[in-house]
Motif scaffolding. Sequence first.
Motif, short mmCIF file in Angstrom:
data_model
loop_
_atom_site.label_atom_id
_atom_site.label_comp_id
_atom_site.label_asym_id
_atom_site.label_seq_id
_atom_site.Cartn_x
_atom_site.Cartn_y
_atom_site.Cartn_z
N LEU A 46 45.68 36.86 35.53
CA LEU A 46 44.68 37.90 35.34
C LEU A 46 43.44 37.37 34.62
N GLN A 47 43.66 36.49 33.64
CA GLN A 47 42.52 35.91 32.92
C GLN A 47 41.64 35.08 33.86
N SER A 48 42.27 34.38 34.80
CA SER A 48 41.52 33.60 35.76
C SER A 48 40.66 34.49 36.66
N PHE A 77 48.59 44.00 30.90
CA PHE A 77 48.03 42.68 30.57
C PHE A 77 46.55 42.61 30.90
N LEU A 78 46.08 43.45 31.82
CA LEU A 78 44.69 43.37 32.25
C LEU A 78 43.72 43.86 31.17
N ALA A 79 44.08 44.93 30.47
CA ALA A 79 43.17 45.51 29.47
C ALA A 79 42.72 44.50 28.42
N PRO A 80 43.64 43.73 27.79
CA PRO A 80 43.18 42.73 26.81
C PRO A 80 42.30 41.65 27.44
N SER A 81 42.56 41.29 28.68
CA SER A 81 41.74 40.27 29.34
C SER A 81 40.32 40.77 29.56
N LEU A 82 40.17 42.04 29.95
CA LEU A 82 38.83 42.60 30.15
C LEU A 82 38.04 42.62 28.84
N ALA A 83 38.73 42.94 27.75
CA ALA A 83 38.05 43.01 26.44
C ALA A 83 37.68 41.63 25.93
N SER A 84 38.59 40.67 26.05
CA SER A 84 38.34 39.33 25.50
C SER A 84 37.31 38.54 26.30
#
Length: 667
Positions: free
Chosen positions: A170-172, A219-226
């Motif tokens: 997801l981070q990618s 897992f997606l929500a923290p990736s969008l914020a960071s």
Amino acid sequence: MVSLASTHRATDVVVPGAGGRSLKRKNPDNSSDAENTPASQIKRRRVAFNPDVDVRILSDEHAKSLELVHEEVRRAVEKHAVGEKAAYDMLKGLFREDPRTSSAPLTSLLQKYLTALANHVHLLDYSCKGLVHAIIDCSWVARNDSFVRRYRSFLHSLLSIQSGYMSTVLQSLVGMFLKAPSINARQRDDPPIERPRVEARVHECLRSILRHNSMASTFLAPSLASTFPYPDDDAKTHVQYIRNVLKVSEYCPELKGQIFSLVTDKLVKIDVQIQVDMEELEDDIEERLVGDAINEAEDDDSDNESASSEESLDPEEQRLKDIRQAVSKLDTIMDLLFKYYDTIFAQDRFEADELFESLLAQFASTILPTYRSRHTQFLLFHFSQTSAVRTEQFAGACSHVAFDQHRPHVLRVTAAAYLGSFIARGAHVSPDTVRAVFDLLCHHLEIQRATHESGCKSPDLRRYGTYYAISQALLYLFCFRWRDLIVTPDGLPPTDQDIVYQEGDFKWYNSTQEIIRRNIFSKLNPLKICAPTIVTQFARMAHHLRFLYVYPLIETNKRVRLARSLASGYLDGVGGRETALNAKKGENAFLLDAYFPFDPYVLPKSKKWLERDYNSWKPVPGMPVEKEEDGDEDEDEEEGSDSEQDAGADDDEVHDDLGEGSTETSL
């Protein structure tokens, strides 16, 4: 050589003729025939089938069968498990290779390796994270459709068995929202691709993962914020990222509220930083910055500034340039949000009500507690006026906080300012709503007066802050909506002619006049604490409309000395901490700020969304123009010549600063 014998046998077989010839005579296994075979022919056959020749590197990528690739992958992973890394590193190198280099494998060959790896994902545990990361980060998005489908299929297989890679995957994908992949990152066997298609593929891949994995959104929500751009990143980066995350909210409804809140939170931080940076600038410099922002909005090329010009700027010029770029960035983001939200509200469906509830939640949690927010709140201002119900909802949200004794003191003061400013400035706020809010404010003002007047020895902002906030909201509201408070026989607002030629006193709505008079002349003395600009304008208008005559009290207040009550700090819980109410010098530290959140909106590009929603200040018909005392002879001459013109138009020019200059942190 058995293979040569078999091959020769197959080519020399003939059908028996009528003469009864035997097949045996043509058998190449016959020793005499073998002996009669020319030596040169035997030598050529031995060279062509020499077992020492390495045939692993093939000129045709399709010649490497999928079975062979499967076996290669299996052996590489198994050998890696026992410490032999050569074949494993070769696999990693295939996926890490830039497809634009000459040594990179063709997409069709790489797809075979991807297929083989998908069938062995059970072997790709944590010990193989290097290979997995190389696959996840490979240049896949600009390749052909077949490879992209195979890549998505691999991710599904991987995450279904090795869910520990979810955050990495997801981070990618989210990282591509921040920095779009190159459309040229493809091999020669891939067709050309347009940038919108690249962006669409990223969203298709993310949507597919969210659909197949129920926990992916967690897992997606923290990736969008960071991954959100830093405040000092340029406007293009912010707009690209925000546009992408808003698109995510369309196919991931469970994160819609969090995404909207994330965007609002980041926008408020940019807004506040601009106000802090501009705090020490002179008025003429502020005007120049806004003018530069207008030019950039028309230009739309502010991102293409040369690095050489930056090197020649001195620190002060660089600071002004940074502020100007920040203003332009804020303007661009606001325009994007207005446009996106407007498409939802225009549909007039359930999504519109859901979005407005989200905006109200963002207002309560982020915008309202942020004192220096200057422009972000205009999202609420605009969309609250899309219907009478939403207008009442927003006014109700403000009043609920303003009159809640359990809320922090500073928050109640700010909420009262929002309520008064919204009702005063909202062009679509109905006269009935104006009267209802004025009634509500008067009611709570009377409650506060009845509670505190008996123990009041002198005006005290820190002890009676909520009371003065309500008082100032009423004064401000009167200056803008006085026409709606006059009661006429036909129930319609009075015309300009009615105002100019009225002989007696006006009839005011309900007991408005009496309540305001009782409070102004009470021991709490709100005219001493409220912002002088608001008090002065109210005094002029109230006198002209024969509402109240307060000039003697204003003169008396000039001789009243204010002192801080040392025992009052505990009431609002702020103690000695510097806040918006006390971060001033001299007697100003004991006065209420002229803070009204919906003072004129100055961002040039996004301003168009508010043109029909905004109620600009208009002078009272027939009210004399009051010249400002200024030593500048030119200004005196201009004012003198203006006074000969129509009174109403002249007043509109001179006194429009009621709104323009009433916010301390105004642009």
